[in-house]
Design an enzyme around this catalytic site. Sequence first.
Site, PDB file in Angstrom:
ATOM      1  N   GLY A  34      -1.847  10.145 -27.187  1.00 34.65           N
ATOM      2  CA  GLY A  34      -2.828  11.209 -27.000  1.00 34.65           C
ATOM      3  C   GLY A  34      -4.081  10.996 -27.835  1.00 34.65           C
ATOM      4  N   MET A  35      -5.088  11.781 -27.502  1.00 34.73           N
ATOM      5  CA  MET A  35      -6.367  11.681 -28.204  1.00 34.73           C
ATOM      6  C   MET A  35      -6.613  12.968 -28.969  1.00 34.73           C
ATOM      7  SD  MET A  35     -10.174  10.857 -26.762  1.00 34.73           S
ATOM      8  CE  MET A  35      -9.598   9.713 -25.566  1.00 34.73           C
ATOM      9  N   TYR A  38     -10.259  13.180 -33.928  1.00 34.31           N
ATOM     10  CA  TYR A  38     -10.826  12.033 -34.643  1.00 34.31           C
ATOM     11  C   TYR A  38     -10.107  10.728 -34.387  1.00 34.31           C
ATOM     12  CZ  TYR A  38     -13.327  15.659 -37.009  1.00 34.31           C
ATOM     13  OH  TYR A  38     -14.132  16.731 -37.256  1.00 34.31           O
ATOM     14  N   GLY A  39      -8.983  10.807 -33.662  1.00 36.03           N
ATOM     15  CA  GLY A  39      -8.225   9.564 -33.506  1.00 36.03           C
ATOM     16  C   GLY A  39      -7.548   9.422 -32.160  1.00 36.03           C
ATOM     17  N   LEU A  40      -7.205   8.158 -31.870  1.00 35.81           N
ATOM     18  CA  LEU A  40      -6.421   7.841 -30.670  1.00 35.81           C
ATOM     19  C   LEU A  40      -5.044   7.438 -31.178  1.00 35.81           C
ATOM     20  CD1 LEU A  40      -9.285   5.652 -29.400  1.00 35.81           C
ATOM     21  CD2 LEU A  40      -8.353   7.458 -27.987  1.00 35.81           C
ATOM     22  N   ASP A 150      -3.077  23.137 -39.781  1.00 31.55           N
ATOM     23  CA  ASP A 150      -3.006  22.994 -38.328  1.00 31.55           C
ATOM     24  C   ASP A 150      -1.570  23.222 -37.835  1.00 31.55           C
ATOM     25  OD1 ASP A 150      -4.207  22.614 -35.891  1.00 31.55           O
ATOM     26  OD2 ASP A 150      -4.213  20.428 -35.975  1.00 31.55           O
TER      27      ASP A 150
HETATM   28  N1  LIG Z   1       4.495  10.908 -35.918  1.00 31.98           N
HETATM   29  C1  LIG Z   1       4.527  11.217 -34.612  1.00 31.98           C
HETATM   30  N2  LIG Z   1       5.677  11.092 -33.914  1.00 31.98           N
HETATM   31  C2  LIG Z   1       5.703  11.397 -32.585  1.00 31.98           C
HETATM   32  N3  LIG Z   1       4.641  11.816 -31.883  1.00 31.98           N
HETATM   33  C3  LIG Z   1       3.471  11.950 -32.527  1.00 31.98           C
HETATM   34  C4  LIG Z   1       3.354  11.668 -33.922  1.00 31.98           C
HETATM   35  N4  LIG Z   1       2.066  11.889 -34.291  1.00 31.98           N
HETATM   36  C5  LIG Z   1       1.414  12.310 -33.186  1.00 31.98           C
HETATM   37  N5  LIG Z   1       2.248  12.347 -32.122  1.00 31.98           N
HETATM   38  C6  LIG Z   1       1.900  12.749 -30.747  1.00 31.98           C
HETATM   39  O1  LIG Z   1       0.726  12.066 -30.376  1.00 31.98           O
HETATM   40  C7  LIG Z   1      -0.153  12.904 -29.650  1.00 31.98           C
HETATM   41  C8  LIG Z   1      -1.555  12.813 -30.229  1.00 31.98           C
HETATM   42  O2  LIG Z   1      -1.500  13.281 -31.558  1.00 31.98           O
HETATM   43  P1  LIG Z   1      -2.788  13.442 -32.464  1.00 31.98           P
HETATM   44  O3  LIG Z   1      -2.322  13.986 -33.748  1.00 31.98           O
HETATM   45  O4  LIG Z   1      -3.541  12.180 -32.471  1.00 31.98           O
HETATM   46  O5  LIG Z   1      -3.701  14.419 -31.672  1.00 31.98           O
HETATM   47  P2  LIG Z   1      -3.589  15.918 -31.277  1.00 31.98           P
HETATM   48  O6  LIG Z   1      -2.502  16.595 -32.071  1.00 31.98           O
HETATM   49  O7  LIG Z   1      -3.438  15.952 -29.797  1.00 31.98           O
HETATM   50  O8  LIG Z   1      -5.008  16.474 -31.665  1.00 31.98           O
HETATM   51  P3  LIG Z   1      -5.657  16.886 -33.077  1.00 31.98           P
HETATM   52  O9  LIG Z   1      -5.368  15.773 -34.055  1.00 31.98           O
HETATM   53  O10 LIG Z   1      -7.106  17.033 -32.781  1.00 31.98           O
HETATM   54  O11 LIG Z   1      -4.996  18.173 -33.467  1.00 31.98           O
HETATM   55  C9  LIG Z   1       0.444  14.313 -29.691  1.00 31.98           C
HETATM   56  O12 LIG Z   1       1.001  14.586 -28.418  1.00 31.98           O
HETATM   57  C10 LIG Z   1       1.552  14.239 -30.705  1.00 31.98           C
HETATM   58  O13 LIG Z   1       2.665  14.978 -30.291  1.00 31.98           O
END
Ligand SMILES: Nc1ncnc2c1ncn2[C@@H]1O[C@H](COP(=O)(O)OP(=O)(O)OP(=O)(O)O)[C@@H](O)[C@H]1O
Length: 272
Positions: A34-35, A38-40, A150
């Site tokens: 996911g995006m 600030y990060g991908l 968050d």
């Molecule tokens: N450590 C992890 N283990 C499993 N899934 C993860 C982990 N970190 C992130 N994800 C998954 O990756 C996706 C993208 O996460 P990310 O934190 O980059 O963005 P976001 O939560 O969608 O947005 P934002 O950071 O703006 O709140 C999400 O669906 C999240 O559930």
Amino acid sequence: MLQYFRDVYTSWIDYPLREGRRLGGRYEIVRFLGMGSYGLTYLCRDSREAGAEVVVKMAKPSKKELGRRLLQREHEILKKLQHPRIPAAGGTFEERGRLCLVTEYIAGETVEDLIFREERRFTEEVSLLFMRELLEIVAFVHGQGYVHLDVRIPNVMVRGGDIHLIDFGLARRIGDTEGQEPFENDEMRRRRTPEAQSDLYAAGHFLLFLLYSTYRADWNSPEAGWEEELTVSEGTRTLIRRLLQEEPPYADAVICMAELDRVLGALQRSSP
Ligand SMILES: Nc1ncnc2c1ncn2[C@@H]1O[C@H](COP(=O)(O)OP(=O)(O)OP(=O)(O)O)[C@@H](O)[C@H]1O
């Protein structure tokens, strides 16, 4: 018109990389997760660790220096927060001038998916048990001097029945307001002020999401507030009111947990 070209350029440079691509000469992309702002984020296999699954978060090229700084901060914080229910920090590397952060992969489902995709129903008791687990992690984070800022259902994952708190992209030291934008509204102020109460406020909304999973709307009656719509014990009501700052808030997560234990105990004693 200039804005249009800017947007096209941004979505082009932030476009996710393809599966199979190797990052840092070591991490092979399995899937784009996911995006974020600030990060991908990618699920990868670590070729040096027998293909172990890890998460690699890459600073968005369009966010330039800010993206790097935030990812660096997330790394520094995760290194300090060593806890079995928080993804372990694995280190950083550079991929073609982009900073990447490696963390533990939580192979589970988000609470958002459980509620909205799987239509899981959480009774009052199970909701409070989930909340108890979440508060334990939040209390640990606060005890180390940080706030998550968050706490939301997409950032709480369940793996093997255990709750995990992910996405420390907005986390800060308690009281650290450096570089913080002015709050757009009161809701953002309550969620994002770098103090313990903000995570408790957000946890109150988390609990409401769980409880609402059993609510069936009556489309003929006008929409009402949670107090009218939810059928929960008086103890749970007070808990939510205090979390949402509608009554004097809890001084910290530990005090809130003690109150939650009392409410849970009373509920369990009263159920047949
Ligand atoms: N450590 C992890 N283990 C499993 N899934 C993860 C982990 N970190 C992130 N994800 C998954 O990756 C996706 C993208 O996460 P990310 O934190 O980059 O963005 P976001 O939560 O969608 O947005 P934002 O950071 O703006 O709140 C999400 O669906 C999240 O559930």
